[in-house]
Scaffold this motif. Sequence first.
Motif, mmCIF file in Angstrom:
data_model
loop_
_atom_site.group_PDB
_atom_site.id
_atom_site.type_symbol
_atom_site.label_atom_id
_atom_site.label_comp_id
_atom_site.label_asym_id
_atom_site.label_seq_id
_atom_site.Cartn_x
_atom_site.Cartn_y
_atom_site.Cartn_z
ATOM 1 N N SER A 47 23.068 31.996 43.302
ATOM 2 C CA SER A 47 23.270 31.245 44.533
ATOM 3 C C SER A 47 24.673 30.641 44.499
ATOM 4 O O SER A 47 25.535 31.027 45.269
ATOM 5 N N TRP A 48 24.897 29.712 43.582
ATOM 6 C CA TRP A 48 26.219 29.137 43.402
ATOM 7 C C TRP A 48 27.018 30.017 42.451
ATOM 8 O O TRP A 48 26.500 30.493 41.447
ATOM 9 N N GLN A 49 28.269 30.233 42.785
ATOM 10 C CA GLN A 49 29.148 31.045 41.943
ATOM 11 C C GLN A 49 30.591 30.645 42.197
ATOM 12 O O GLN A 49 30.864 29.728 42.968
ATOM 13 N N PHE A 50 31.496 31.334 41.563
ATOM 14 C CA PHE A 50 32.920 31.075 41.753
ATOM 15 C C PHE A 50 33.429 31.915 42.921
ATOM 16 O O PHE A 50 32.853 32.954 43.232
ATOM 17 N N PRO A 51 34.504 31.459 43.598
ATOM 18 C CA PRO A 51 35.087 32.312 44.647
ATOM 19 C C PRO A 51 35.387 33.682 44.060
ATOM 20 O O PRO A 51 35.958 33.785 42.964
ATOM 21 N N ALA A 52 34.976 34.734 44.768
ATOM 22 C CA ALA A 52 35.121 36.081 44.205
ATOM 23 C C ALA A 52 34.996 37.132 45.294
ATOM 24 O O ALA A 52 34.449 36.879 46.365
ATOM 25 N N GLY A 53 35.490 38.315 44.974
ATOM 26 C CA GLY A 53 35.357 39.438 45.889
ATOM 27 C C GLY A 53 35.890 40.702 45.252
ATOM 28 O O GLY A 53 36.411 40.687 44.132
ATOM 29 N N GLU A 54 35.758 41.800 45.982
ATOM 30 C CA GLU A 54 36.157 43.106 45.455
ATOM 31 C C GLU A 54 37.668 43.223 45.289
ATOM 32 O O GLU A 54 38.436 42.762 46.130
ATOM 33 N N VAL A 55 38.042 43.881 44.200
ATOM 34 C CA VAL A 55 39.445 44.210 43.951
ATOM 35 C C VAL A 55 39.790 45.393 44.847
ATOM 36 O O VAL A 55 39.098 46.408 44.851
ATOM 37 N N GLU A 56 40.845 45.245 45.644
ATOM 38 C CA GLU A 56 41.259 46.316 46.553
ATOM 39 C C GLU A 56 42.111 47.344 45.817
ATOM 40 O O GLU A 56 42.726 47.032 44.788
ATOM 41 N N PRO A 57 42.163 48.582 46.321
ATOM 42 C CA PRO A 57 42.977 49.622 45.667
ATOM 43 C C PRO A 57 44.422 49.159 45.466
ATOM 44 O O PRO A 57 45.042 48.625 46.389
ATOM 45 N N GLY A 58 44.921 49.321 44.250
ATOM 46 C CA GLY A 58 46.297 48.952 43.933
ATOM 47 C C GLY A 58 46.504 47.483 43.633
ATOM 48 O O GLY A 58 47.616 47.062 43.321
ATOM 49 N N GLU A 59 45.456 46.684 43.728
ATOM 50 C CA GLU A 59 45.555 45.234 43.522
ATOM 51 C C GLU A 59 45.152 44.886 42.092
ATOM 52 O O GLU A 59 44.213 45.465 41.548
ATOM 53 N N SER A 60 45.839 43.912 41.492
ATOM 54 C CA SER A 60 45.444 43.456 40.158
ATOM 55 C C SER A 60 44.229 42.545 40.281
ATOM 56 O O SER A 60 43.960 41.974 41.341
ATOM 57 N N ARG A 61 43.507 42.406 39.193
ATOM 58 C CA ARG A 61 42.346 41.509 39.182
ATOM 59 C C ARG A 61 42.759 40.072 39.473
ATOM 60 O O ARG A 61 42.091 39.362 40.222
ATOM 61 N N GLU A 62 43.902 39.664 38.895
ATOM 62 C CA GLU A 62 44.376 38.299 39.113
ATOM 63 C C GLU A 62 44.745 38.061 40.579
ATOM 64 O O GLU A 62 44.405 37.032 41.151
ATOM 65 N N ASN A 63 45.447 39.038 41.187
ATOM 66 C CA ASN A 63 45.823 38.889 42.598
ATOM 67 C C ASN A 63 44.595 38.887 43.504
ATOM 68 O O ASN A 63 44.565 38.187 44.517
ATOM 69 N N ALA A 64 43.573 39.669 43.153
ATOM 70 C CA ALA A 64 42.339 39.677 43.947
ATOM 71 C C ALA A 64 41.659 38.313 43.885
ATOM 72 O O ALA A 64 41.161 37.811 44.902
ATOM 73 N N ALA A 65 41.643 37.687 42.715
ATOM 74 C CA ALA A 65 41.035 36.356 42.581
ATOM 75 C C ALA A 65 41.775 35.333 43.445
ATOM 76 O O ALA A 65 41.154 34.520 44.137
ATOM 77 N N VAL A 66 43.105 35.399 43.443
ATOM 78 C CA VAL A 66 43.927 34.496 44.261
ATOM 79 C C VAL A 66 43.652 34.736 45.752
ATOM 80 O O VAL A 66 43.427 33.793 46.518
ATOM 81 N N ARG A 67 43.651 36.001 46.171
ATOM 82 C CA ARG A 67 43.424 36.340 47.586
ATOM 83 C C ARG A 67 42.029 35.901 48.040
ATOM 84 O O ARG A 67 41.875 35.288 49.099
#
Length: 136
Positions: A36-56
Amino acid sequence: MTQRNADERPGIAAAIVVHDSRVLMVRRRVSEGQLSWQFPAGEVEPGESRENAAVRETHEETGLKVNALKLLGERVHPATGRLMSYTACEVVSGTAHVADAEELDELAWVAHADIPQYVPYGLFEPVQQHLDATLG
């Protein structure tokens, strides 16, 4: 480089955002099993780094601008089967709010002692260690 798991779904990048001795958690409108509760998160887009996806994803979901500090680790999530990465982040600007009302129901800044009330099944060990060190 995008990480993919066995069924070829994109990996999920989570942001561990610590500010004023609390960690940012969000509650999704549609829960994923017991999650239910979690950290902000979402799918990593093609060509995107994991860190940049977390920021976005943090910005899209909560309106906060954050900087990635370091990748804490990754795993296949035991409840969802998705490849998860966890990135420690710091707030740059903004005030957290439900910016994506279709996806999020609520958000909270959670004190270290209160994390088990939000996540009773425990956190991924590298995330717990990071929060113990920064909030404990």
